[in-house]
Motif scaffolding. Structure first.
Motif: not given
Length: 296
Positions: A125-137
């Motif tokens: 729930e938190n990530k669906l709202i506040n998530g910030v992209r990181d492709d993990g590279s």
């Protein structure tokens, strides 16, 4: 219902149905989307890609009678994507706890699995709202963009100072979606309790309602506007100075791996397992998301 009688050393157990029913009030955004979306919505890779839903906006398409078709149209459809994020929590109980049999206590290990699933859904729930992209590279851990990162640039409204919210500004935010040509007329506003209290206060002296003798106060659930109905949803994960308004028909949570429980190998006097899922947020069109922000 999940119980330890379902377990073998070689199988995983789907928790797709369980995640729909757990923590609905604690995770209102995730629960709303999961209950509404097409159950066949699947992620297509570690980076989930889709084409934006959009309509051609040519104004004059009148044609003479009997004319040949010489002009053809194709909707401008931008390619959008988001990162699939892995959510995982381990579960363990000791052999002693597994052996204890107390009337009314239930299956302890199954209860622990249920608690971990709820914790994963709260984190989702938190990530669906506040998530910030990181492709993990670089970090090695992939993270998704939340809905606040999908707001169309033309759909942002900045209001007055915190504590001075106005009905006009709320309606202006809903109008942003109407201006974009969205057809539903049913929108959802996701906000924190602080901002919700201010919205409730807007209407306390303006509208009459039938009060029950044992119930006091006024809670606004739906705001009717000329541009559509705004259904308010309270989530503790929303920033205190923002409300995000969206058309639910444009929002989905595709799973690369649906929620499941997997029993891990026994290495001692305990039972171990893991609850995991891999998912992302899909916004079919950025035009379907608007943001209202109060000044600090």
């Amino acid at each position: 219902m999940f119980t330890t009688t379902n377990l073998t050393n070689s199988e995983g157990i789907s928790l797709s149905n369980e995640i729909l029913l757990t923590g609905i009030k604690t995770t209102p955004f995730a629960s709303l989307v999961l209950q509404n979306q097409d159950k066949n919505e699947k992620a297509n890779g570690k980076i989930h890609t889709w084409r934006e839903r959009s309509l051609d906006d040519t104004q004059d398409i009148s044609a003479p009678e009997g004319s040949d078709t010489t002009v053809f149209y194709e909707s401008p459809r931008a390619e959008l994507n988001n990162v699939c994020e892995i959510f995982k929590k381990g579960v363990t109980t000791s052999g002693t706890v597994d052996a204890i049999n107390v009337a009314g206590q239930g299956d302890i290990f199954a209860s622990e699995v249920g608690d971990r699933l709820l914790e994963i859904k709260v984190n989702l729930e938190n990530k669906l709202i506040n998530g910030v992209r990181d492709d993990g590279s670089t970090s090695g851990v992939r993270k998704m963009d939340g809905i606040l990162k999908f707001v169309h640039a033309d759909n942002k409204v900045t209001g007055a100072t915190i504590g001075e919210i106005s009905e006009k500004e709320v309606k202006e935010t809903v109008k942003k979606l109407w201006d974009q040509g969205l057809p539903s007329g049913q929108y959802f506003g996701l906000l924190n309790a602080d901002l919700k209290e201010q919205i409730d206060s807007l209407y306390k002296d303006s509208y009459n309602y039938v009060a029950q003798e044992n119930m006091f106060g006024l809670v606004v659930d739906v705001i009717r506007t000329n541009y559509g109905n705004l259904n308010l949803i309270l989530s503790r994960h929303m920033p205190i100075d923002k409300m995000v308004v969206f058309d639910l028909n444009y929002v989905a949570i595709p799973f690369l791996r649906e929620p499941r429980f997997e029993l891990l190998a026994k290495t001692g006097d305990n039972t171990k397992g893991q609850v995991l899922s891999e998912a992302t947020l899909k916004i079919a069109s950025k035009k379907a998301v608007a943001e209202y922000t109060l000044k600090a």
